[in-house]
Design an enzyme around this catalytic site. Structure first.
Site, PDB file in Angstrom:
ATOM      1  N   HIS A 165      -0.828 -16.160   2.169  1.00  0.00           N
ATOM      2  CA  HIS A 165       0.123 -15.095   2.542  1.00  0.00           C
ATOM      3  C   HIS A 165       0.094 -13.941   1.542  1.00  0.00           C
ATOM      4  O   HIS A 165       1.068 -13.216   1.411  1.00  0.00           O
ATOM      5  CB  HIS A 165       1.551 -15.639   2.653  1.00  0.00           C
ATOM      6  CG  HIS A 165       1.651 -16.873   3.480  1.00  0.00           C
ATOM      7  ND1 HIS A 165       1.897 -16.857   4.825  1.00  0.00           N
ATOM      8  CD2 HIS A 165       1.504 -18.183   3.136  1.00  0.00           C
ATOM      9  CE1 HIS A 165       1.919 -18.103   5.289  1.00  0.00           C
ATOM     10  NE2 HIS A 165       1.664 -18.930   4.289  1.00  0.00           N
ATOM     11  N   SER A 286     -11.909  12.563  -3.616  1.00  0.00           N
ATOM     12  CA  SER A 286     -11.039  13.255  -2.671  1.00  0.00           C
ATOM     13  C   SER A 286     -11.250  14.748  -2.823  1.00  0.00           C
ATOM     14  O   SER A 286     -11.582  15.233  -3.904  1.00  0.00           O
ATOM     15  CB  SER A 286      -9.587  12.881  -2.959  1.00  0.00           C
ATOM     16  OG  SER A 286      -8.722  13.949  -2.628  1.00  0.00           O
ATOM     17  N   LYS A 292      -9.105  10.824  -7.820  1.00  0.00           N
ATOM     18  CA  LYS A 292      -9.358   9.712  -6.913  1.00  0.00           C
ATOM     19  C   LYS A 292     -10.760   9.121  -6.966  1.00  0.00           C
ATOM     20  O   LYS A 292     -11.748   9.834  -7.107  1.00  0.00           O
ATOM     21  CB  LYS A 292      -9.110  10.182  -5.474  1.00  0.00           C
ATOM     22  CG  LYS A 292      -7.656  10.405  -5.180  1.00  0.00           C
ATOM     23  CD  LYS A 292      -6.937   9.104  -4.947  1.00  0.00           C
ATOM     24  CE  LYS A 292      -6.551   9.028  -3.492  1.00  0.00           C
ATOM     25  NZ  LYS A 292      -6.119   7.721  -3.103  1.00  0.00           N
ATOM     26  N   GLU A 299     -13.968   0.639   3.636  1.00  0.00           N
ATOM     27  CA  GLU A 299     -13.206   0.967   4.848  1.00  0.00           C
ATOM     28  C   GLU A 299     -14.145   1.138   6.044  1.00  0.00           C
ATOM     29  O   GLU A 299     -13.830   0.736   7.160  1.00  0.00           O
ATOM     30  CB  GLU A 299     -12.364   2.223   4.605  1.00  0.00           C
ATOM     31  CG  GLU A 299     -11.241   1.956   3.609  1.00  0.00           C
ATOM     32  CD  GLU A 299     -10.666   3.215   2.963  1.00  0.00           C
ATOM     33  OE1 GLU A 299     -10.871   4.319   3.485  1.00  0.00           O
ATOM     34  OE2 GLU A 299     -10.017   3.074   1.902  1.00  0.00           O
TER      35      GLU A 299
END
Ligand code: ARG
Length: 466
Positions: A165, A286, A292, A299
């Site tokens: 979890h 970014s 960043k 992804e």
């Protein structure tokens, strides 16, 4: 004569029957050459086996057989050297090659299509293509297995929190985690291999749908093309695209695995967790936030499973409700498979690159593992083994101890023996070693468990198999 032959070569094969030129609209959608030209090698192999069989069975002459094979080999070379002009008018790879054969060897090319149809031809090509694509995929999977083993070898004693979890559950060796990836991708390899075993029956020779009156030898072509046997039923053969579904399903499962791992690594890489470093080679910046370093590639991997699942469903939907035998509907099978295949190959390459550019933040992993009362199960087990309690009683006692520690804002290992004795008087000093994370990991010696010893053994077993 030459001019006439040339004119003939410019027409569709069915021009005697169908007098009008196909509507340009249909030519546009009916042609699949842009897609199925990827089958050219298999198509030529299949045709060579076919004419060799036709000759062996005395259906065509020695001279015709040799001429056809000469022409086909020439075409092979032209296509592989990018020296071949594909023509939409001839619809697909089979007709483009047959048309070219006429141009190279003349009218004797007309013998090649004896006792076969595009219906059996295309499935033969496609099965062979999937067979070699599977090999390529498995080679790529092997690379990932190897990279995972390498990471495991370097991290046998790296302690991390095992989650359920996404909450701290029990401490584990990071190597055990990477070896889990090995199991996953080995299973994928087996799934792909199983598919090949199932598809390994040769369709060639069932012709349009009912077989042929020529005395062909399907066992001969089947063997030549590396299949185990010819297929048993001509109607089923031209209708069957189960092997396509099996392939698409296996690609889907594999990309689902990649997606899960990608998501996991995204979480580990997040600032909240900060459990791994990714080298600059696999992160992106970014356009507005100068600080960043984003895990875009991960992804990308997470998202691509959406494409491969969609492809599986496209094919299932195309086949649903389709009566037996050949229909044009099925022609889309190739586009779908090629897209899934290319997507997966990309994903596998990217995942491997990421694994090669990933390193654990060992300090942070240990710190996180050292929170959340992660050794509570060890304490319960200890009570069962040393103080003759049932597991349920020991569980209750341990929960009381965890409640107490929580109230005191202490870790389990920070509790004094006096505090522990207040809750369970039987406890002695010996219990304190139970809260040590490495001790906990090392106690998991059951087969398949995370003990350092087990993990080392597993790694060396796998290395022997390579
Ligand atoms: N290009 C076709 C396909 O992939 C080959 C089979 C065509 N057969 C037919 N009867 N139109 O489906």
């Amino acid at each position: 004569v030459i001019i006439m032959a040339k004119n003939k070569n410019n027409q569709a094969i069915w021009n005697t029957r169908i007098k009008k030129k196909a509507s340009t609209l249909f030519e546009k959608v009916g042609s699949s050459i842009d897609i199925d030209k990827r089958l050219y090698k298999e198509d030529i192999l299949g045709s060579i086996a076919h004419v060799e069989m036709l000759f062996k069975q005395k259906i065509i002459s020695f001279k015709v057989k040799n001429k056809i094979i000469y022409g086909l080999q020439k075409i092979e070379k032209q296509i592989s050297k990018n020296n071949f002009e594909f023509n939409k008018k001839y619809e697909d790879i089979h007709m483009n090659i047959e048309k070219k054969l006429f141009q190279i060897i003349g009218d004797e090319a007309g013998y090649i299509h004896t006792a076969r149809s595009r219906n059996d031809q295309v499935i033969t090509d496609f099965k062979m293509w999937i067979r070699s694509a599977t090999k390529k995929i498995n080679t790529n999977l092997e690379k990932i297995v190897r990279s995972s083993i390498k990471l495991a070898e370097k991290n046998i004693e790296t302690v991390m929190p095992g989650f359920t979890h996404l909450k701290n559950a029990q401490p584990i060796s990071l190597a055990h985690y990477f070896m889990a990836y090995v199991e996953i991708f080995r299973r994928d390899q087996k799934r792909f291999i199983n598919n090949v075993e199932i598809l390994n029956e040769c369709p060639l020779g069932v012709a349009a749908l009912s077989g042929t009156s020529f005395n062909i030898d399907r066992y001969y072509t089947s063997k030549k093309l590396g299949f185990n046997n010819p297929t048993n039923n001509s109607i089923d053969t031209v209708s069957d695209r189960d092997f396509v579904l099996d392939f698409l399903y296996s690609v889907s499962v594999c990309s689902m695995h990649i997606s899960r791992i990608a998501e996991e690594l995204i979480i580990w890489y997040s600032d909240g967790f900060n459990l791994i470093h990714l080298s600059d080679k696999v992160v992106t910046g970014s356009s507005i936030m100068p600080q960043k370093k984003n895990p875009d590639l991960l992804e990308y991997l997470r998202g691509k499973s959406g494409i491969t699942f969609g492809n599986l469903f496209s094919m299932l939907t195309i086949l649903k409700g389709l009566p037996l035998s050949y229909f044009k509907d099925m022609q889309d099978d190739k586009e779908i498979v090629f897209r899934s295949h290319d997507t997966l190959i990309n994903c596998l390459n990217i995942l491997d690159e990421i694994l090669k550019n990933l390193s654990p933040n060992k300090k942070r992993m240990f710190e996180l593992a050292d929170t959340g009362y992660i050794t509570a199960t060890d304490l319960a087990d200890y009570l069962v083994k040393n103080h003759k309690m049932s597991f349920r009683n020991a569980y209750q006692k341990t929960a009381e101890i965890v409640n107490f520690a929580e109230k005191k804002k202490k870790k389990l290992k920070e509790l004094t023996i006096e505090e522990l004795k207040k809750i369970e008087p039987k406890l002695t000093h010996e219990v304190l070693k139970i809260f040590d994370l490495k001790n906990s990991i090392n106690s998991k010696k059951s087969y398949g468990g995370t003990s350092f010893e087990n993990v080392k053994k597993m790694i060396s077993n796998y290395k022997k198999k390579q």
